[in-house]
Structures are given as C-alpha cells and as structure tokens.
Design a protein around this motif. Structure first.
Motif: not given
Length: 216
Positions: A6-12, A91-93, A39-48
């Motif tokens: 989140e802070n990496a995305l917020a930084a730019g 946030r929504g994965a 699709e598996a990547l999104v599932e992993a993103i959902a696990r932060s």
C-alpha cells in the motif's frame, strides 16, 4: 522503513518495482510466483502476498498503462489511474471470482473505470468558471471536446462486448500484443483468438454505428 504494497503504491507508479524480492534469498520466491497463473496471483494477493502483486504488475502494467493513456491522453493522469487500479486490486483481491472473469479482464476493468472517472473529473474542473481566465474557444477547444467525446463512445462500446471478445482486443490495441502473443497469454489456440477478435471487431463497429460515432 518497511515497504508494504500500500505505501509503495501510494508513493508512485514506478515504486511497484520495489515490491520484487531482493536478489539472493528471494530468488526461489520469484521463480515460484512467476509460475503461477494470473488467477492464482490474485488469490495470493488476497493473502497479502506483495511479490504476487509485483508479478501481476510485471505482466499487465504495460497493458494497463496503455489503456489508461488511450482514454486520458495524459501520461501523469494515466500513471495515477494505473496506480489506483493496482491499489484496488490489493484491497479487493479477496472479492475476485475466477469463474466470473479472467484476472486480466478484472484488472483492466478497474483501470478503465478509474481512467473514465479521471476524464470526467478533469472535464468538470475545466468547466468550472475562472474569473481570471478567458472562456476556451476556437477550433482547438472544439477538437479537444470532440476527441474526448469519441474516446468515451469507444470505451462504452468496448464495455458492451463479451469479455472473451473484449479482452484480446484491449490487450492487442492497448498492450501492443500480437495474435500469437495473445494466444500464449490467454491460453487459447491461435485460431480461437483470431475468431474472437474478428467477431469482436465486427460487433464493435456495429455498436459504434448505433452510437452515431463519427471517425472523421
């Protein structure tokens, strides 16, 4: 400072690259993540899983930016749209459903929505009265307004196509992928990709005619 997604995305936008694990001990993690399906990547993103977010960006960042730039015609705003779209993914994965849409279609929907929101925001901002500035007029202002209107018509028509037709068209047009690359990326036979693109483009032309689109 610990760099989170989140802070990496917020930084730019470019800071997404910092989500990649460091060389050395992180190499096996990179290889493991790189072998996952979209699709598996999104599932992993959902696990932060931040490495999964970085891999998703590596795969679709160029396409996402191309889509945003086509809509916005402004590099800085396009970067903002992509940054915010990936933040929505982070946030929504957990709400993603692979049986409803491909991961790439799901991601590009976020990009499209945010880019359109930014177009409308900029149009409202320009429409606000400014006592110190003259009212825009003349051929330049008229052409800009017409171009913005045409872009919105095209984007609305694209969103009416079935996902299996819209996705290869967007990836080809905005991401610059060839049909062979599309077949590999989407895991479909080349003939299927050609058929879907042909059918989709035919349908898109019909929708544009219905909308009164004037390409001149």
């Amino acid at each position: 400072m610990c760099i989170t997604a989140e802070n990496a995305l917020a930084a730019g936008f470019p800071s997404l690259l910092r989500l990649r694990p460091a060389a050395g001990g992180g190499a096996p993690v990179r290889r493991e993540v790189a072998q996952l399906s979209d699709e598996a990547l999104v599932e992993a993103i959902a696990r932060s899983d931040e490495a999964a977010l970085g891999e998703l960006y590596d795969r679709f960042g160029r396409v996402a930016y191309g889509l945003a730039l086509k809509i916005l015609r402004d590099a800085a705003l396009a970067e903002d749209a992509v940054q915010e779209a990936f933040l929505q993914v982070w946030r929504g994965a957990g709400g993603y459903r692979a049986d409803r849409a491909r991961a790439s279609t799901w991601l590009l929907t976020f990009v499209h929505r945010r880019a359109v929101d930014l177009v409308r925001r900029e149009e409202r901002r320009r429409a606000e009265p400014a006592d110190s500035l003259p009212e825009p007029s003349g051929p330049g202002a008229d052409e800009a307004a017409a171009a913005s209107s045409r872009r919105e018509i095209v984007q609305q028509a694209l969103q009416r196509l079935p996902a299996e037709q819209r996705e290869p068209i967007e990836l080809a047009y905005y991401g610059g992928l060839t049909q062979s690359e599309l077949a590999e990326r989407l895991g479909q036979p080349l003939g299927t990709i050609k058929s879907r693109m042909f059918t989709g483009l035919q349908r898109l032309r019909g929708l544009l005619v219905e909308a009164g689109f004037d390409s001149a």
